[in-house]
Design a protein around this motif. Structure first.
Motif, PDB file in Angstrom:
ATOM      1  N   GLN A   1      -2.275  -7.419  -8.696  1.00 34.31           N
ATOM      2  CA  GLN A   1      -3.264  -7.562  -7.669  1.00 34.31           C
ATOM      3  C   GLN A   1      -3.529  -8.814  -7.067  1.00 34.31           C
ATOM      4  O   GLN A   1      -3.793  -9.129  -5.912  1.00 34.31           O
ATOM      5  CB  GLN A   1      -4.550  -6.811  -8.281  1.00 34.31           C
TER       6      GLN A   1
ATOM      7  N   ALA B   1      -1.495  -5.539 -14.554  1.00 28.71           N
ATOM      8  CA  ALA B   1      -2.078  -4.900 -13.181  1.00 28.71           C
ATOM      9  C   ALA B   1      -2.725  -6.031 -12.544  1.00 28.71           C
ATOM     10  O   ALA B   1      -2.544  -6.148 -11.277  1.00 28.71           O
ATOM     11  CB  ALA B   1      -2.694  -3.682 -13.509  1.00 28.71           C
TER      12      ALA B   1
ATOM     13  N   LEU C   1       1.689  -3.284  -2.811  1.00 23.49           N
ATOM     14  CA  LEU C   1       1.775  -3.012  -4.149  1.00 23.49           C
ATOM     15  C   LEU C   1       2.739  -1.979  -4.527  1.00 23.49           C
ATOM     16  O   LEU C   1       3.678  -2.009  -5.368  1.00 23.49           O
ATOM     17  CB  LEU C   1       0.536  -2.983  -4.855  1.00 23.49           C
ATOM     18  N   ALA C   2       2.321  -0.615  -4.060  1.00 25.34           N
ATOM     19  CA  ALA C   2       3.051   0.425  -4.350  1.00 25.34           C
ATOM     20  C   ALA C   2       4.640   0.188  -3.947  1.00 25.34           C
ATOM     21  O   ALA C   2       5.480   0.641  -4.593  1.00 25.34           O
ATOM     22  CB  ALA C   2       2.702   1.584  -3.801  1.00 25.34           C
TER      23      ALA C   2
ATOM     24  N   GLU D   1      -6.813  -3.558   3.475  1.00 28.34           N
ATOM     25  CA  GLU D   1      -6.564  -1.993   3.328  1.00 28.34           C
ATOM     26  C   GLU D   1      -5.093  -1.878   3.227  1.00 28.34           C
ATOM     27  O   GLU D   1      -4.580  -0.600   3.309  1.00 28.34           O
ATOM     28  CB  GLU D   1      -7.047  -1.512   4.681  1.00 28.34           C
ATOM     29  N   HIS D   2      -4.312  -3.117   3.252  1.00 26.58           N
ATOM     30  CA  HIS D   2      -2.985  -2.624   3.169  1.00 26.58           C
ATOM     31  C   HIS D   2      -2.419  -3.158   1.980  1.00 26.58           C
ATOM     32  O   HIS D   2      -1.124  -3.004   1.521  1.00 26.58           O
ATOM     33  CB  HIS D   2      -2.035  -3.563   4.177  1.00 26.58           C
ATOM     34  N   GLN D   3      -3.095  -3.736   0.905  1.00 31.74           N
ATOM     35  CA  GLN D   3      -2.758  -4.534   0.157  1.00 31.74           C
ATOM     36  C   GLN D   3      -2.267  -3.430  -1.280  1.00 31.74           C
ATOM     37  O   GLN D   3      -0.957  -3.431  -2.012  1.00 31.74           O
ATOM     38  CB  GLN D   3      -3.803  -5.228  -0.854  1.00 31.74           C
ATOM     39  N   THR D   4      -2.943  -2.119  -1.478  1.00 31.71           N
ATOM     40  CA  THR D   4      -2.313  -1.225  -2.444  1.00 31.71           C
ATOM     41  C   THR D   4      -1.272  -0.695  -1.874  1.00 31.71           C
ATOM     42  O   THR D   4       0.022  -0.456  -2.825  1.00 31.71           O
ATOM     43  CB  THR D   4      -3.597  -0.085  -2.677  1.00 31.71           C
ATOM     44  N   GLY D   5      -0.991  -0.326  -0.485  1.00 31.44           N
ATOM     45  CA  GLY D   5       0.293   0.243  -0.130  1.00 31.44           C
ATOM     46  C   GLY D   5       1.559  -0.931  -0.391  1.00 31.44           C
ATOM     47  O   GLY D   5       2.539  -0.465  -0.809  1.00 31.44           O
TER      48      GLY D   5
ATOM     49  N   ARG E   1      -3.060  -9.759  -3.099  1.00 24.75           N
ATOM     50  CA  ARG E   1      -4.231 -10.522  -2.704  1.00 24.75           C
ATOM     51  C   ARG E   1      -3.874 -11.947  -2.038  1.00 24.75           C
ATOM     52  O   ARG E   1      -4.074 -12.363  -0.723  1.00 24.75           O
ATOM     53  CB  ARG E   1      -5.378 -10.701  -3.519  1.00 24.75           C
TER      54      ARG E   1
END
Length: 253
Positions: free
Chosen positions: A141, A137, A158-159, A152-156, A145
């Motif tokens: 991440q 994980a 990643l998903a 605000e777009h990084q988790t999207g 990055r």
């Protein structure tokens, strides 16, 4: 909640719940976990049990409870153990070659899901906070990055990448399992299935609509076709990340 949160048991310390007499010579957490992975690979989760594991190790089922509380503990430990097989690339510096890192990590995760088909149903079942899952994980991440995407777009992003890989690898593993159970190769099974589908009149529109795409995709074998699809889909996702990254840059004018 998790084997990793229970009073240090993840380190392999005996809990003494059943007394020192419950241990067996040569038995430890590492050996138990390795045997669990071996049985899950060979027989799948449906046949796995504490009793089956004890028989494989040549100990009593009661002795296993010195090290774990339940079958779920074993599954969680096995899940984390196999995650250690994925080679984790270093995160690039800002503006570095994050694309190749994502491709390498995605390929490793896909191969893991295929190699251990019992793993994918466990991914959402546990918290996945063991050392190997945590390292995976953190690696993901750091690479996300480094893309330069807005936070605000990084988790999207990643998903989008790793849930795609999860789904692709899970379906691929299930298909391979079905082929093995039928005694057919991937190409034989695919040919048989397509022949059966083409003989069903109500499915003719589906066959006709997909024919051009299938022919254009290329590849001589099912594996080659699947590898092309995986590579292209990943390219599309990476191109999307790059486009959104550029959109977030300040206007140079």
């Amino acid at each position: 909640m998790s084997v990793w949160f229970d009073d240090g048991r993840a380190a392999g310390a005996g809990r003494g719940r059943r007394g020192q007499s419950g241990t067996a010579p040569g038995l430890d957490r590492e050996r138990i976990t390795a045997a669990t992975v071996r049985l899950l690979d060979a027989e799948g989760p449906a046949k796995f049990s504490m009793r089956r594991l004890a028989a494989d190790l040549g100990v009593t089922a009661m002795s296993l409870y010195w090290y774990v509380d339940s079958k779920d503990d074993l599954l969680e430990l096995a899940s984390d153990a196999v995650m250690g097989e994925v080679e984790l690339p270093e995160a690039p510096p800002p503006g570095g070659d994050w694309q190749s890192r994502i491709r390498d990590l995605a390929a490793g995760y896909r191969a893991l899901l295929i190699r251990h088909p019992w793993l994918s149903p466990l991914v959402g079942r546990f918290l996945n906070v063991g050392p190997n899952w945590s390292a995976f994980a953190l690696c993901v991440q750091r690479i996300i990055r480094s893309t330069g995407l807005a936070p605000e777009h990084q988790t999207g992003a990643l998903a989008a990448v790793f849930q795609f890989v999860y789904g692709f690898g899970t379906i691929e593993a299930n298909f391979l399992k079905r082929c093995a159970e039928s005694g057919l190769t991937q190409d034989q099974f695919f040919s048989y299935a397509m022949g059966a589908i083409s003989r069903e009149p109500e499915l003719t529109p589906v066959v006709d609509a997909s024919r051009e795409m299938v022919e254009a995709r290329g590849g001589q074998t099912v594996q080659e076709m699947r590898d092309r699809d995986f590579a292209f889909a990943l390219d599309v996702l990476i191109a999307g990340i790059e486009a959104r990254r550029r959109d977030s840059l300040p206007d140079p004018r």
